[in-house]
Design a protein around this motif. Sequence first.
Motif, PDB file in Angstrom:
ATOM      1  N   GLU A   1      61.325  38.802  34.945  1.00  0.00           N
ATOM      2  CA  GLU A   1      60.508  38.491  36.138  1.00  0.00           C
ATOM      3  C   GLU A   1      61.205  38.959  37.408  1.00  0.00           C
ATOM      4  O   GLU A   1      60.588  39.549  38.305  1.00  0.00           O
ATOM      5  N   ALA A   2      62.514  38.674  37.486  1.00  0.00           N
ATOM      6  CA  ALA A   2      63.274  39.056  38.682  1.00  0.00           C
ATOM      7  C   ALA A   2      63.274  40.565  38.847  1.00  0.00           C
ATOM      8  O   ALA A   2      63.153  41.090  39.961  1.00  0.00           O
ATOM      9  N   LEU A   3      63.416  41.284  37.726  1.00  0.00           N
ATOM     10  CA  LEU A   3      63.423  42.747  37.791  1.00  0.00           C
ATOM     11  C   LEU A   3      62.061  43.283  38.211  1.00  0.00           C
ATOM     12  O   LEU A   3      61.962  44.285  38.922  1.00  0.00           O
ATOM     13  N   GLU A   4      61.028  42.584  37.797  1.00  0.00           N
ATOM     14  CA  GLU A   4      59.682  43.001  38.186  1.00  0.00           C
ATOM     15  C   GLU A   4      59.519  42.878  39.704  1.00  0.00           C
ATOM     16  O   GLU A   4      58.940  43.730  40.365  1.00  0.00           O
ATOM     17  N   LYS A   5      60.092  41.790  40.236  1.00  0.00           N
ATOM     18  CA  LYS A   5      60.010  41.561  41.671  1.00  0.00           C
ATOM     19  C   LYS A   5      60.648  42.692  42.475  1.00  0.00           C
ATOM     20  O   LYS A   5      60.193  43.019  43.560  1.00  0.00           O
ATOM     21  N   VAL A   6      61.723  43.243  41.962  1.00  0.00           N
ATOM     22  CA  VAL A   6      62.382  44.325  42.698  1.00  0.00           C
ATOM     23  C   VAL A   6      61.904  45.696  42.212  1.00  0.00           C
ATOM     24  O   VAL A   6      62.461  46.728  42.580  1.00  0.00           O
ATOM     25  N   GLY A   7      60.886  45.690  41.343  1.00  0.00           N
ATOM     26  CA  GLY A   7      60.258  46.932  40.918  1.00  0.00           C
ATOM     27  C   GLY A   7      61.072  47.754  39.932  1.00  0.00           C
ATOM     28  O   GLY A   7      61.046  48.980  39.958  1.00  0.00           O
ATOM     29  N   LEU A   8      61.840  47.081  39.070  1.00  0.00           N
ATOM     30  CA  LEU A   8      62.669  47.836  38.119  1.00  0.00           C
ATOM     31  C   LEU A   8      62.397  47.472  36.657  1.00  0.00           C
ATOM     32  O   LEU A   8      63.268  47.612  35.808  1.00  0.00           O
ATOM     33  N   SER A   9      61.148  47.031  36.415  1.00  0.00           N
ATOM     34  CA  SER A   9      60.812  46.610  35.052  1.00  0.00           C
ATOM     35  C   SER A   9      61.089  47.694  34.025  1.00  0.00           C
ATOM     36  O   SER A   9      61.406  47.414  32.871  1.00  0.00           O
ATOM     37  N   ASN A  10      60.980  48.932  34.469  1.00  0.00           N
ATOM     38  CA  ASN A  10      61.136  50.037  33.516  1.00  0.00           C
ATOM     39  C   ASN A  10      62.583  50.486  33.337  1.00  0.00           C
ATOM     40  O   ASN A  10      62.846  51.469  32.680  1.00  0.00           O
ATOM     41  N   ARG A  11      63.516  49.748  33.930  1.00  0.00           N
ATOM     42  CA  ARG A  11      64.925  50.159  33.832  1.00  0.00           C
ATOM     43  C   ARG A  11      65.787  49.103  33.118  1.00  0.00           C
ATOM     44  O   ARG A  11      67.010  49.184  33.175  1.00  0.00           O
ATOM     45  N   MET A  12      65.138  48.166  32.450  1.00  0.00           N
ATOM     46  CA  MET A  12      65.869  47.024  31.883  1.00  0.00           C
ATOM     47  C   MET A  12      66.986  47.421  30.928  1.00  0.00           C
ATOM     48  O   MET A  12      68.032  46.815  30.886  1.00  0.00           O
ATOM     49  N   LYS A  13      66.718  48.453  30.113  1.00  0.00           N
ATOM     50  CA  LYS A  13      67.677  48.827  29.068  1.00  0.00           C
ATOM     51  C   LYS A  13      68.677  49.887  29.534  1.00  0.00           C
ATOM     52  O   LYS A  13      69.436  50.419  28.736  1.00  0.00           O
TER      53      LYS A  13
ATOM     54  N   LYS B   1      65.984  33.022  25.273  1.00  0.00           N
ATOM     55  CA  LYS B   1      64.610  33.448  25.524  1.00  0.00           C
ATOM     56  C   LYS B   1      64.224  33.233  26.996  1.00  0.00           C
ATOM     57  O   LYS B   1      63.652  34.133  27.635  1.00  0.00           O
ATOM     58  N   GLU B   2      64.568  32.040  27.505  1.00  0.00           N
ATOM     59  CA  GLU B   2      64.293  31.748  28.919  1.00  0.00           C
ATOM     60  C   GLU B   2      64.994  32.742  29.822  1.00  0.00           C
ATOM     61  O   GLU B   2      64.433  33.237  30.797  1.00  0.00           O
ATOM     62  N   ARG B   3      66.247  33.041  29.462  1.00  0.00           N
ATOM     63  CA  ARG B   3      67.038  33.970  30.282  1.00  0.00           C
ATOM     64  C   ARG B   3      66.364  35.344  30.325  1.00  0.00           C
ATOM     65  O   ARG B   3      66.209  35.932  31.386  1.00  0.00           O
ATOM     66  N   ARG B   4      65.952  35.817  29.159  1.00  0.00           N
ATOM     67  CA  ARG B   4      65.273  37.124  29.084  1.00  0.00           C
ATOM     68  C   ARG B   4      64.071  37.126  30.022  1.00  0.00           C
ATOM     69  O   ARG B   4      63.863  38.033  30.801  1.00  0.00           O
ATOM     70  N   GLN B   5      63.298  36.060  29.895  1.00  0.00           N
ATOM     71  CA  GLN B   5      62.041  35.997  30.636  1.00  0.00           C
ATOM     72  C   GLN B   5      62.271  35.971  32.145  1.00  0.00           C
ATOM     73  O   GLN B   5      61.656  36.727  32.898  1.00  0.00           O
ATOM     74  N   LEU B   6      63.197  35.103  32.564  1.00  0.00           N
ATOM     75  CA  LEU B   6      63.474  34.984  33.997  1.00  0.00           C
ATOM     76  C   LEU B   6      64.042  36.289  34.550  1.00  0.00           C
ATOM     77  O   LEU B   6      63.680  36.729  35.653  1.00  0.00           O
TER      78      LEU B   6
END
Lengths: 410, 221
Positions: free
Chosen positions: B124-136, B116-121
């Motif tokens: 967050e990191a992906l959000e920082k680089v602006g790729l929240s919408n590309r996770m999957k 769970k922690e790993r998912r969350q971190l």
Amino acid sequence: MLKNYFKIAIAVLRRRKFFTFISLFGISFTLTILMVATAFIDKVVNDDYPDKKRDRSLYISHMEMAGKDAMNSAGLSFGFLDHYVGRMKTPVAVAISSNFNATNTYVNNRKIVINYKYTNAAYWDVLEYKFLEGKAFSKQQVANAERVTVISEDMKKEYFGDDTGPVVGKYLEADNVKYRICGVVKNIPITCYSFYADIYLPYTVSKNDFGNYNNYMGDFNGVILAKNTADVPKMKREFDAIIPKLPIPDKQYNKIYSHADTYLEGYVRTGNETKSGILYVTLALSLFALFVMLLPTLNLVNINVTRIMERSSEIGVRKAFGASSQTLVYQFIVENLILTFLGGLIGVVLSLIAMYFINNARLIANLELTLNFTVLGYALAICIFFGLFSGVYPAWRMSKLNVVTALKAQ
Amino acid sequence: MISLQNIEKVYRTTNIETLALNNISLDIAKGEFLSVMGPSGCGKSTLLNIMGLLDAPSRGQIKISDQTTDNLNDKQLAKFRNQKLGFIFQSYHLINDLQVLDNVELPLLYRDTTAKERRQLAAEALEKVGLSNRMKHFPTQLSGGQRQRVAIARAIVGRPEIILADEPTGNLDSAMGNEIMEILLQLNQNDGTTIVMVTHDEHMAQKTHRLVRLFDGSQVL
């Protein structure tokens, strides 16, 4: 962590579908062969119907007389078993039966081959046949040489037809003699050759003379039963003491061998009278299994080594981000075990199919192969063998990859 | 933060000895953004690999966060890298079989963290680089710039004090390169991450605090 390994393992398997197919085919096919073989051996060696008292029984089936220039080896005579073995003090019962012999009979112009076997009355006490109908012939009936018989379930079907009712009291004709059926027993596979027959007859109805105990050799074998397992070694010693004291009937011989064996010793006796065959048989089986497993293992090692080179970037990255060599070895072995267990699962399914066909083809009479826990246990052991042996070397090589080289490779 | 003393790296084959790095001493302060430049084969990448403890120097000493590193074994080195360092490579080195989120999580696998922690971190990191919408997504479904952003997310997910970037914009066009550079600059400014970047691009190097030039294994600037 394991979930992650699983993910990557599946992804890697899917990436190279052809390699995966070859690997899985190798594993599952090998496993199928070994599982069917194990099921066969397990059935033959471990199925304790009808001799359920194996742990307190010894089996006497063979005698050899040897001299400088001559050797003679055969089964035992009824007289020997009755006179010498029958007088032993430790056994509580001595089952004597002949080897099975075939005779033809005709029912409604149809030829039926009947395998018959002579037994004494104690045979039915020592061995626990499952009676589907009626019961065994008694000591009295044997003494009176009554023409009675115990028949197998299959013989009942063959002789009287598939949907006949009870047959106890009816007559069955063999060798122009009519025998009254006193019992029907559950089938025994022919691989259990000491106890298999289609019909069982009191030895007294045979035309042979059974009184002569000076001729030791013949067509019979015996099972001697001890009171408890603790008495078995004592019983063995008592039998061993009898043999050297036997008068040697012919001058050309100077030594007589015969053994009261445990079930396994008896089953694998190779004809060498001075040594047990267990070592040879175990060795031969292990070598066979090893050779059968060697090819797919080498194949897997090969594929795995190639896969490492393909994955050098991943290895480099994992190392850079904190995976130690040990962690990588662990990951790779787990991945490989996943592959082998997948192959194992397919192998189990293939084995079930193979056994279904073998059982239905009736290659061996009454032999019903099953996938029991023993067989599955061996399959599991074989999978682990595959997984570890084909994984350790490639994993070790992988872990030794230098990070910089690994990252440059792509 | 990073201190190199008299670093020398020699590559030996049976009859040739190549001096890749010649007596390099360098101190990099906490929060500094340093770029390393020089012609191909001058030893830039070797220097970076040595700083990243991926390669051992033939001679000399490296200190990172005041800790000497030459006596660490394989396991300790791995742990040290995991805690202190983040890497960005020119060719991204993402694992193509894994989704973006799983790629970013990777450094955390070698730490004591829950899924769970790993998912969350990682999120967050992906959000920082602006790729929240590309996770999957899988890496192969992304553009070069996006892949490098995933690689940055992976480098920062474990919150390392130091990021080592080997030509992070080398495979990208200038617009994408600028984007990546922008992210690195922000990391440096906002989070105080120390960054060492090897580059061929004078323009990128100008944006950093300090520039080191190498020539034939020696420091010339």
